[in-house]
Every structure is written in structure tokens, then in C-alpha cells.
Design an enzyme around this catalytic site. Structure first.
Site, mmCIF file in Angstrom:
data_model
loop_
_atom_site.group_PDB
_atom_site.id
_atom_site.type_symbol
_atom_site.label_atom_id
_atom_site.label_comp_id
_atom_site.label_asym_id
_atom_site.label_seq_id
_atom_site.Cartn_x
_atom_site.Cartn_y
_atom_site.Cartn_z
ATOM 1 N N ALA A 65 0.860 -1.135 -0.115
ATOM 2 C CA ALA A 65 0.010 -0.002 -0.212
ATOM 3 C C ALA A 65 0.891 1.317 0.084
ATOM 4 O O ALA A 65 2.132 1.243 0.525
ATOM 5 C CB ALA A 65 -0.860 -0.171 1.371
ATOM 6 N N GLY A 102 0.547 -5.014 1.009
ATOM 7 C CA GLY A 102 -0.411 -5.066 0.178
ATOM 8 C C GLY A 102 -0.187 -5.808 -0.939
ATOM 9 O O GLY A 102 -1.164 -6.413 -1.896
ATOM 10 N N GLU A 145 -0.359 -9.427 0.100
ATOM 11 C CA GLU A 145 -1.890 -9.541 0.146
ATOM 12 C C GLU A 145 -2.855 -9.736 -1.081
ATOM 13 O O GLU A 145 -3.744 -10.389 -1.007
ATOM 14 C CB GLU A 145 -2.562 -8.485 1.299
ATOM 15 C CG GLU A 145 -1.855 -8.569 2.471
ATOM 16 C CD GLU A 145 -2.060 -7.155 3.241
ATOM 17 O OE1 GLU A 145 -1.843 -5.841 2.604
ATOM 18 O OE2 GLU A 145 -2.344 -7.515 4.350
ATOM 19 N N GLU A 149 4.746 -4.892 7.611
ATOM 20 C CA GLU A 149 3.875 -3.657 8.307
ATOM 21 C C GLU A 149 4.497 -3.509 9.506
ATOM 22 O O GLU A 149 4.590 -2.354 9.949
ATOM 23 C CB GLU A 149 2.410 -4.132 8.104
ATOM 24 C CG GLU A 149 1.970 -3.937 6.845
ATOM 25 C CD GLU A 149 1.893 -5.485 5.973
ATOM 26 O OE1 GLU A 149 2.609 -6.269 6.260
ATOM 27 O OE2 GLU A 149 1.333 -5.271 4.950
#
Ligand code: CAA
Length: 276
Positions: free
Chosen positions: A63, A108, A111, A131
Site C-alpha cells: 500500500a 499489500g 496480500e 507492516e
């Protein structure tokens, strides 16, 4: 669209996250465009999707850290929901989605690959959930999907330590199905780059899926996904319904008819598509 490319070749659609300068990091706009692209896929013609990142270096580097850096608690939660909603749409998309992971798949990026049905990667791929090093938890499904895909102990180790792993280790722990390398000739020169070899492998797999009976393939995806959420007694009932649902379709009649008629040519024919 600024950050998403979509092309269709026969029955295979390829979505490319195209924000190479930021290693294809996911900001809100990328997520919105991905959502709109999925909504626009023509399910009457496309039978399998490939998801990849632009360039040779990165699939998706996570992200967007710049965008996230100033979020409030409420905005952070809303950003998590935005990603989760798109990734869940991908996971429950009616047709199979193959992630062709061409490099970094971090945060992300890991993910989104886990929201796909199948992951294959180039040998320069790097997976991880970094993260906690940024002071946050994985927020687009990582705590849930990694623990379901590999063992919970391995998922916890990777998430708590924020350690990135290379393609070979991702293969060993079952996070990816296949690792693809560049092709070199006898002189040691690269004749097909790792990215091109990866896309060729993804397209071959997608074409193999696309030539199967489409209603059956869709029902298999639904049966596996929904069955994994419930206990075995309920899961086999889900399978029974989706199995029964295939009967009387043109696909089932043609598929079984071809076998019984022992007509090899017919058997090799693509089963006609029947839209429900
Ligand atoms: N967000 C925003 N920008 C990113 C980014 C990200 N996740 N990852 C890379 N970029 C940008 C860099 O800022 C850089 O931009 P500039 O050229 O404008 O400076 C550009 O992409 C190239 O990156 P690097 O110069 O860092 O390239 P590198 O080869 O030295 O390193 C890398 C590559 C190891 C992947 C490194 O970029 C990196 O560590 N990226 C962050 C990875 C990460 O932590 N991802 C998780 C994000 S959090 C998340 O995803 C939360 C969630 O679950 C929802």
C-alpha cells in the site's frame, strides 16, 4: 485509467497494475481503478484473469506509504476497508484469477496475490508482510489469508518478524505454486527474460483453465472458497448443490457426450460457453 491496463486475448484477460515509478504501490486511485476494471470484465467471453505488475522489478510493493503516513485512526480503518473490499471482490470473482508475481510482493502486494486463486512468480520475486516495521498491522487481509494459506505458525513468524522471503522459500512453504526463471541459451545469454517467461507460463495456465467447461470451473471455485469457510458436513452440501447445478447445462451434455461418443476431435473441442 491512469494506473491500470486491461487487455483481453481470446478468453484470457490480463490486468496490469501500472504505476512502475512507485513500484506499483497501491494508493486509493489504483484501488478504485482496479475495482472499476473488475466490474467491467465481460464474463460472457473472459474465462480466466491474470493479475500482474508493470515492469520487471515489482509486482506490487505494498500500500502507498506516503498516502498512509498522515491518516487518522478512522481514515486508516476506511483505507483498510477500501483495500479489503476490492481484494474480496477479486477473491470471490466468478472466474479464476492467477497472480503473476514479477518481483516485489510486499505488504499489500503479498496480500493482493493471496486474494488470487493461484500464485506463480518469477525467480526474482520477494514476498513479505513488512507492516510491523512501519508501526501497523497488515491491513488488506494479510493476517487472515497468510495464516490460511501457509501454516498459522509460519504466518505468525513472517508477520511478527517482518522478514521478506525469496521465491524459493515462498514455494517451499506453499505460498506460490510455481517459480519461473529466465531462459538462457548455451552461451549463458538470456533469451527470454524472467518476466516474459512468467507471463508465458501464466498465459499457458490461464488458457488451460479457459478451455475447460466454464460453469464447472466457476462452480469449483465457489465450492472450494465457500466450503473452506464452514465445517465438513456443511461443506459437502455446498459441493452437492454446485455439482447438481452443472447437470442439464450445455457444458455437461457436450462434455459427457464427447466422451461417450469417443469422438476424439469433438472431445478436444472447447466446450461451448453457456451463460446462466
Ligand atoms: N509506497 C509508496 N511508494 C513506494 C512504495 C510504497 N509501498 N514502495 C516503493 N515506493 C516508491 C519509493 O518511494 C520510490 O519512489 P521515489 O523514486 O519517488 O523515491 C520508488 O518506489 C522506488 O523505490 P526504492 O527507491 O525504495 O527502490 P529500492 O529498489 O531501493 O527498494 C523496496 C525496493 C525494497 C521494495 C522498497 O521500495 C520498499 O521497501 N518499499 C516499501 C515496501 C513496504 O514496506 N510495503 C508495505 C507497505 S504497508 C502495507 O502494504 C499495508 C497494508 O497491508 C495495507
Amino acid at each position: 485509467m491512469d494506473f491500470i491496463l486491461y487487455e483481453v486475448n481470446g478468453a484470457v484477460g490480463t490486468i496490469t497494475i501500472n504505476r512502475e515509478k512507485a513500484l506499483n504501490a497501491l494508493n486509493s486511485q489504483v484501488l478504485d481503478e482496479l475495482n472499476a476494471t473488475l466490474d467491467a470484465v465481460d464474463l460472457n467471453t473472459v474465462r480466466c484473469l491474470i493479475l500482474t505488475g508493470a515492469g520487471e522489478k515489482s509486482f506490487v510493493a505494498g500500500a502507498d506509504i506516503g498516502e498512509m503516513s498522515t491518516l487518522t485512526k478512522a481514515e486508516g480503518e476506511a483505507f483498510g476497508k477500501k483495500g479489503n473490499d476490492v481484494f474480496r471482490k477479486l477473491e470471490t470473482f466468478p472466474i479464476p484469477v492467477i497472480a503473476a508475481v514479477n518481483g516485489f510482493a510486499l505488504g499489500g502486494g503479498c496480500e493482493i496475490s493471496m486474494s488470487c486463486d493461484i500464485r506463480i512468480c518469477s525467480d526474482n520475486a520477494v514476498f513479505g508482510q513488512p507492516e510491523v516495521g512501519l508501526g501497523i498491522t497488515p491491513g488488506f487481509g494479510g493476517t487472515q489469508r497468510l495464516a490460511r494459506l501457509v501454516s498459522p505458525g509460519m504466518a505468525k513468524q513472517l508477520i511478527y518478524t517482518a522478514r521478506n522471503i525469496k521465491a524459493a522459500e515462498a514455494y517451499r512453504i506453499g505460498l506460490v505454486n510455481q517459480v519461473v526463471s529466465a531462459e538462457v541459451n548455451e552461451a549463458g545469454e538470456v533469451v527470454t527474460s524472467a518476466k516474459d517467461a512468467l507471463m508465458a507460463a501464466a498465459n499457458k495456465m490461464a488458457a488451460g483453465i479457459a478451455q475447460q467447461a466454464p460453469i464447472a470451473v466457476r462452480n469449483c471455485k465457489k465450492a472450494i472458497n465457500e466450503g473452506l469457510q464452514v465445517d465438513m458436513d456443511k461443506a459437502i452440501v455446498i459441493e452437492e448443490k454446485l455439482f447438481g447445478d452443472c447437470f442439464e447445462t450445455e457444458d455437461q451434455k457436450a462434455g459427457m457426450g464427447n466422451f461417450l461418443e469417443k469422438d476424439k476431435e469433438k472431445k478436444l473441442k472447447v466446450v461451448p460457453f453457456q451463460n446462466k
